[in-house]
Design a protein around this motif. Structure first.
Motif, mmCIF file in Angstrom:
data_model
loop_
_atom_site.group_PDB
_atom_site.id
_atom_site.type_symbol
_atom_site.label_atom_id
_atom_site.label_comp_id
_atom_site.label_asym_id
_atom_site.label_seq_id
_atom_site.Cartn_x
_atom_site.Cartn_y
_atom_site.Cartn_z
ATOM 1 N N ALA A 92 50.206 36.232 -59.447
ATOM 2 C CA ALA A 92 50.689 36.924 -58.260
ATOM 3 C C ALA A 92 49.689 37.950 -57.752
ATOM 4 C CB ALA A 92 52.022 37.595 -58.558
ATOM 5 N N ALA A 93 49.519 37.965 -56.437
ATOM 6 C CA ALA A 93 48.685 38.959 -55.774
ATOM 7 C C ALA A 93 49.567 40.046 -55.164
ATOM 8 C CB ALA A 93 47.830 38.291 -54.695
ATOM 9 N N ALA A 94 48.952 41.142 -54.769
ATOM 10 C CA ALA A 94 49.688 42.265 -54.191
ATOM 11 C C ALA A 94 50.220 41.921 -52.803
ATOM 12 C CB ALA A 94 48.784 43.488 -54.117
ATOM 13 N N LEU A 95 51.250 42.641 -52.396
ATOM 14 C CA LEU A 95 51.863 42.422 -51.084
ATOM 15 C C LEU A 95 50.849 42.575 -49.959
ATOM 16 C CD1 LEU A 95 55.182 44.390 -51.593
ATOM 17 C CD2 LEU A 95 55.025 41.948 -51.095
ATOM 18 N N GLY A 96 50.118 43.653 -49.993
ATOM 19 C CA GLY A 96 49.129 43.893 -48.950
ATOM 20 C C GLY A 96 49.757 44.367 -47.650
ATOM 21 N N GLY A 97 48.926 44.888 -46.766
ATOM 22 C CA GLY A 97 49.339 45.268 -45.419
ATOM 23 C C GLY A 97 50.413 46.332 -45.382
ATOM 24 N N LYS A 98 51.308 46.196 -44.405
ATOM 25 C CA LYS A 98 52.344 47.195 -44.168
ATOM 26 C C LYS A 98 53.306 47.316 -45.347
ATOM 27 C CE LYS A 98 55.977 48.522 -40.896
ATOM 28 N NZ LYS A 98 56.687 48.153 -39.644
ATOM 29 N N LEU A 99 53.704 46.170 -45.929
ATOM 30 C CA LEU A 99 54.629 46.216 -47.055
ATOM 31 C C LEU A 99 54.027 46.960 -48.240
ATOM 32 C CD1 LEU A 99 56.304 42.678 -47.106
ATOM 33 C CD2 LEU A 99 57.424 44.886 -46.740
ATOM 34 N N GLN A 100 52.746 46.767 -48.459
ATOM 35 C CA GLN A 100 52.086 47.468 -49.567
ATOM 36 C C GLN A 100 52.130 48.976 -49.354
ATOM 37 O OE1 GLN A 100 50.759 46.153 -52.372
ATOM 38 N NE2 GLN A 100 50.240 48.197 -53.112
ATOM 39 N N SER A 101 51.880 49.408 -48.118
ATOM 40 C CA SER A 101 51.890 50.845 -47.838
ATOM 41 C C SER A 101 53.292 51.428 -47.927
ATOM 42 C CB SER A 101 51.289 51.106 -46.447
ATOM 43 O OG SER A 101 52.098 50.526 -45.435
ATOM 44 N N LEU A 102 54.305 50.625 -47.591
ATOM 45 C CA LEU A 102 55.679 51.105 -47.621
ATOM 46 C C LEU A 102 56.277 51.103 -49.019
ATOM 47 C CD1 LEU A 102 57.201 49.385 -44.445
ATOM 48 C CD2 LEU A 102 56.788 51.830 -44.772
ATOM 49 N N LEU A 103 55.990 50.045 -49.795
ATOM 50 C CA LEU A 103 56.690 49.836 -51.056
ATOM 51 C C LEU A 103 55.813 50.002 -52.293
ATOM 52 C CD1 LEU A 103 58.651 46.607 -50.020
ATOM 53 C CD2 LEU A 103 59.321 48.994 -49.698
#
Length: 258
Positions: free
Chosen positions: A114-125
């Motif tokens: 599994a890779a990280a969420l990235g983008g907006k979701l990464q910054s939020l969660l």
């Protein structure tokens, strides 16, 4: 009170140090990805194919060419059925992936972790994740191993990850169970109650593909295809360390190559 404090002091540090330290040793009975030794397989045998209770193995010319870890129950029926001792289980606990297709593997394929969420979701969660767990008709084994993560030995809260009582307070769903007919509407209502943007995690063979109940008329073979799943955690049930590893990778807390 003094006796309690003294006992706690004597116990020392009880929470595992992973991921800052090495992971705890896996039990001898742990079963990871099935491995097929090509030089041991005999053409036309198909013993593993016939033994698999959920059709997780695909064969060509009698030899296994693909295994679906999303369907696999890690039950060892194929291991016991093989007359050539060609099948073993890998001890690696790192099994979580982002895409359903990444769980369908040939004998020589590497698992794409599994890779990280990235983008907006990464910054939020990425720093704080609240999940509503939904047991959609499961046997409670997956749920029990999820509960282990909340104990002092694992302390999931130190990563900012918590399970909450209401979907209104959640950032996403953590789904277990094959989604029985009686839970289908409840699961949909819970999903709808989580505010956007949200994530979905399918944990266990039941939630991913129906588990041992696959294609039974009273279940829906896991998470509905209308739900965009962000993380698949295979197992029956997944080991707590497999779950924790998947969650940390999703939040970018572990290097992808680790």
């Amino acid at each position: 009170m003094l006796k309690i404090a003294l006992a706690r002091w004597r116990q020392g540090h009880r929470t595992i140090r992973y991921p800052d330290g090495p992971p705890p040793p896996m039990p001898d009975r742990f079963r990871g990805r099935p491995r097929f030794a090509a030089d041991h397989c005999q053409a036309g045998c198909k013993a593993c194919l016939d033994a698999c209770p959920v059709g997780a193995i695909r064969c060509e010319n009698g030899k296994p060419v693909q295994t679906d870890l999303g369907k696999c129950l890690f039950c060892m029926d194929c291991v016991w059925a093989c007359p050539h001792q060609a099948i073993t289980h890998d001890p690696d606990y790192r099994l979580a992936v982002r895409q359903r297709s990444d769980l369908i593997l040939g004998p020589a394929d590497a698992l794409k972790r599994a890779a990280a969420l990235g983008g907006k979701l990464q910054s939020l969660l990425g720093r704080s994740l609240k999940l509503r767990q939904v047991s959609a008709g499961g046997c409670n084994a997956c749920e029990a191993d999820v509960n282990v993560l909340g104990t002092v030995g694992w302390d999931l809260g130190r990563f900012g990850i918590q399970f909450v009582a209401s979907p209104r307070h959640a950032d996403g769903l953590f789904i277990t169970g094959p989604v029985s007919e009686n839970m289908r509407t409840a699961l949909q209502d819970t999903y709808d109650a989580v505010a956007e943007p949200k994530i979905v995690i399918a944990s266990g063979a039941c939630a991913i593909a129906g588990g041992p109940f696959i294609d039974h008329p009273e279940i829906h073979n896991g998470v509905p295809p209308t739900f965009p799943v962000d993380l698949y955690i295979p197992g029956c049930p997944p080991h707590p360390l497999t779950i924790l590893d998947g969650l940390l990778r999703l939040l970018g807390r572990l290097p992808e190559e680790k």
